[in-house]
Enzyme design. Structure first.
Site, mmCIF file in Angstrom:
data_model
loop_
_atom_site.group_PDB
_atom_site.id
_atom_site.type_symbol
_atom_site.label_atom_id
_atom_site.label_comp_id
_atom_site.label_asym_id
_atom_site.label_seq_id
_atom_site.Cartn_x
_atom_site.Cartn_y
_atom_site.Cartn_z
ATOM 1 N N ARG A 120 0.860 -1.186 0.000
ATOM 2 C CA ARG A 120 0.000 0.000 0.000
ATOM 3 C C ARG A 120 0.892 1.229 0.000
ATOM 4 O O ARG A 120 1.898 1.286 0.715
ATOM 5 C CB ARG A 120 -0.890 0.029 1.251
ATOM 6 N N HIS A 130 -1.169 -0.623 -9.776
ATOM 7 C CA HIS A 130 -1.793 -1.456 -8.740
ATOM 8 C C HIS A 130 -2.401 -2.744 -9.313
ATOM 9 O O HIS A 130 -3.627 -2.908 -9.314
ATOM 10 C CB HIS A 130 -2.847 -0.649 -7.968
HETATM 11 O O1 LIG Z 1 -4.246 -4.687 -3.540
HETATM 12 C C1 LIG Z 1 -4.813 -5.702 -3.771
HETATM 13 C C2 LIG Z 1 -5.290 -6.594 -2.768
HETATM 14 O O2 LIG Z 1 -5.225 -6.230 -1.592
HETATM 15 O O3 LIG Z 1 -5.751 -7.683 -3.091
#
Ligand SMILES: O=CC(=O)O
Length: 319
Positions: free
Chosen positions: A234, A282
């Site tokens: 994150r 992401h």
């Molecule tokens: O970021 C992606 C997840 O947490 O699966």
């Protein structure tokens, strides 16, 4: 219990995600539970009919009027976007996906990024842009120290895969872990030591109130000069402004970033233009319908029979 025993399932499942494919998830769920009704949140439905929610970053107020909700399935590994919400119905269990295929996908990304640094590929990429045959003798893998912060399911899998490449892998986690071939450290007291010996730092921690901003300027400065950082967890774990400064000053040699403080990373952010930064939007690992539907179906059956679901998130702990 296995989904193939197929007792009747009451109620419907609601789906919400801006990133995942609704029809793929609906079909995968119905392949396990043919009598399960699955509705997209944007389609007409009676909130009282919803017993299960399969969601990723649903808008606030999403659960309003779902009086019969019995299970919330977080469509991913990280649960930071759901545990802190104030509109969660009390007592309804939240589960997350723990899928070996998701761990493998994540490890593939981490391996790629770490080996890219271990083999000095960014150096050769830059040399190629200059049209230069720039020989640099390869380091042996055991000479490269990779520290993995976070040894949960995804972190431990990635650490093992890195170790299989012969890299010198250290792991760090909040509570002690024992992983063969990995020098494991635990607790805040050992974090600085781990950072100070990492040629490559891989961030795989959950985002919780304790880990938010953990990699602040001071801790990032503990990394040896020229170290590379890989963040697949994150953005908010790392002070992004400090990271940018340290990449600019050359204290950090490079970064591979899949996650950011703000996503999408805003246009004009200095990270976009930095030659020593690799940016992906992401997707280091995503939930895979065909491989995760079975465990979700098992949990649907469990809760419809009054049993507690497995892979339940501890909301107080934050993961
Ligand atoms: O970021 C992606 C997840 O947490 O699966």
């Amino acid at each position: 219990m296995h989904a193939s025993s197929r007792p009747a399932v009451s109620g419907a499942m609601i789906f919400y995600s801006d990133f995942d494919d609704y029809t793929a998830w609906r079909d995968a769920m119905q392949a396990c539970l043919p009598d399960l009704r699955v509705v997209h949140a944007n389609d007409a439905h009676d909130p009282a009919d919803i017993h299960y929610a399969l969601i990723w970053k649903a808008p606030s107020g999403f659960f309003n009027r779902m009086k019969n909700l019995r299970l919330i399935v977080n469509l991913g590994a990280g649960v930071d976007s759901i545990v802190g919400r104030e509109d969660l119905p009390a007592e309804v269990p939240i589960t997350r996906i723990t899928d070996p295929n998701m761990a493998r996908m994540m490890a593939g990304y981490v391996l790629f990024a770490a080996l890219r640094y271990a083999r000095d590929i960014p150096y050769f990429e830059a040399a190629q842009r200059r049209g230069e045959w720039a020989y640099r003798h390869p380091r042996s893998p055991e000479a490269v120290r990779v520290a993995v912060l976070g040894l949960g399911e995804l972190g431990a899998y990635a650490a093992r895969e890195l170790s299989r490449q012969g890299l010198n892998v250290l792991g760090w986690s909040r509570s002690p872990r024992n992983i063969e071939g990995i020098e494991c450290h635990a607790g805040m007291a050992s974090l600085d030591t781990v950072l100070s010996c990492a040629d490559i730092l891989v961030v795989m921690l959950p985002l919780t109130p304790q880990t938010r901003g953990l990699l602040n300027r001071e801790r990032l400065q503990r990394l040896p000069r020229g170290a590379a950082l890989i963040n697949v967890a994150r953005g908010a774990l790392v002070d992004q402004a400090a990271l940018t400064d340290l990449l600019r000053s050359g204290h950090l040699g490079g970064a591979t970033l899949d996650v950011f403080e703000r996503e999408p990373l805003p246009p004009g952010d200095p990270l976009w233009a930095m030659e020593n930064v690799l940016i992906t939007p992401h997707l280091a690992s995503v939930a895979i319908p065909a491989s995760a539907a079975g465990q979700i179906a098992d949990n649907v059956l469990r809760v419809s029979q009054g049993l507690p679901p497995v892979n339940r998130v501890d909301a107080a702990r934050g993961y």
